[in-house]
Design an enzyme around this catalytic site. Structure first.
Site, PDB file in Angstrom:
ATOM      1  N   ALA A  66       0.850  -1.184   0.000  1.00 43.30           N
ATOM      2  CA  ALA A  66       0.000   0.000   0.000  1.00 43.30           C
ATOM      3  C   ALA A  66       0.890   1.241   0.000  1.00 43.30           C
ATOM      4  CB  ALA A  66      -0.918   0.001   1.219  1.00 43.30           C
ATOM      5  N   GLY A 111      -0.054  -5.408   0.304  1.00 43.10           N
ATOM      6  CA  GLY A 111      -1.209  -5.501  -0.591  1.00 43.10           C
ATOM      7  C   GLY A 111      -0.926  -6.249  -1.869  1.00 43.10           C
ATOM      8  N   GLU A 114      -1.379  -9.796  -0.943  1.00 50.00           N
ATOM      9  CA  GLU A 114      -2.816  -9.983  -0.711  1.00 50.00           C
ATOM     10  C   GLU A 114      -3.588 -10.029  -2.028  1.00 50.00           C
ATOM     11  OE1 GLU A 114      -3.466  -7.918   3.625  1.00 50.00           O
ATOM     12  OE2 GLU A 114      -2.739  -6.642   1.996  1.00 50.00           O
ATOM     13  N   GLU A 134       3.822  -5.607   7.091  1.00 48.32           N
ATOM     14  CA  GLU A 134       3.110  -4.547   7.816  1.00 48.32           C
ATOM     15  C   GLU A 134       3.537  -4.433   9.280  1.00 48.32           C
ATOM     16  OE1 GLU A 134       0.359  -5.711   4.395  1.00 48.32           O
ATOM     17  OE2 GLU A 134       1.719  -6.734   5.780  1.00 48.32           O
TER      18      GLU A 134
END
Length: 259
Positions: A66, A111, A114, A134
């Site tokens: 992200a 992300g 993911e 993260e």
């Protein structure tokens, strides 16, 4: 429709979405998630698209996480909205009736991992790196990583990756079952397209039925899953694709399924 952060192309019943923020290593920002969601809605409505491929622009990254410049400004309420928006956009990949292949050409962090995990399967370049880092930012995965990674590789390995924030190579990702195939960087898209074309050449109805049966069956007990398969098989067996496939077999010819 044209977009600023992604490129969408379609050829031979195969759509490709390319994350197109190479200067930011294709990091997911609010605009990209908005555009991705819209593109997936458009693809879902098209009967001529049989397979979707995801990849990243440039040679360095699939999606390198992200956009931290956006995350750093969020309060709790904004963080919840951000996570919900990411879940909604990425969740649409699994909701698509057609198969989705992630062609991971570089960093797939946060992300990016993911996004790849929400695809049906992953082909990776030898240069690819995977991870959910993260925790090193004082955060946890917010776009499905704590849920999809354990389902893909098992809880213990997933917790090790999530709690340490470590990156793993494409070879390691394949070894633990996260990735289907690892190839040389220059061969990645050729290999992905070979598989995409093989799937796209099959009957549209049974391909979608098979994906649905697998996905729905994973969320129930085995007898319930088998019941899902029975219903899906029954829905396919009298259809045009089954008639063409069985006739072609008996007539010793290659089947030609309707596009």
């Amino acid at each position: 429709m044209s977009y600023e952060t992604i490129l969408v192309t379609a050829e031979k019943n195969i759509a490709t979405i390319t994350f197109n923020r190479p200067k930011a290593l294709n990091a997911l920002n609010d605009k990209l998630l908005t555009e991705l969601s819209a593109a997936l809605d458009d693809i879902a409505a098209r009967q001529d698209i049989h397979v979707l491929v995801l990849t990243g622009a440039g040679s360095k990254a699939f999606v390198a996480g992200a956009d931290i410049t956006e995350l750093a400004t969020l309060d709790a309420a904004q963080g919840k909205a951000c996570s919900e928006k990411g879940h909604k956009a990425i969740g649409k990949l699994q909701e698509l009736e057609i198969p989705v292949i992630a062609a991971v050409n570089g960093f797939a962090l946060g992300g990016g991992s993911e996004m790849a995990l929400a695809s049906d399967f992953i082909y990776a370049s030898e240069a690819a790196k995977f991870g959910l880092p993260e925790i090193t930012l004082g955060l946890i995965p917010g776009y499905g990583g704590t849920q999809r990674l354990p389902r893909a590789i098992g809880a213990n390995l997933a917790k090790e990756m999530i709690l340490t924030g470590k990156m793993i190579s494409a070879a390691e990702a394949k070894e633990i079952g996260m990735v289907n195939k690892v190839v040389a960087p220059e061969a990645l898209m050729d290999e992905v397209m070979k598989t995409a074309e093989a799937i796209a050449s099959k009957g549209r109805v049974p391909v979608r039925a098979a994906k649905k049966a697998v996905n729905e069956g994973l969320n129930v007990d085995l007898p319930s899953g088998c019941a899902i398969e029975v219903e899906a098989f029954a829905a396919c067996v009298s259809g045009k694709d089954a008639k063409e496939g069985t006739s072609a077999f008996l007539e010793k010819r290659k089947p030609v399924f309707n596009a």
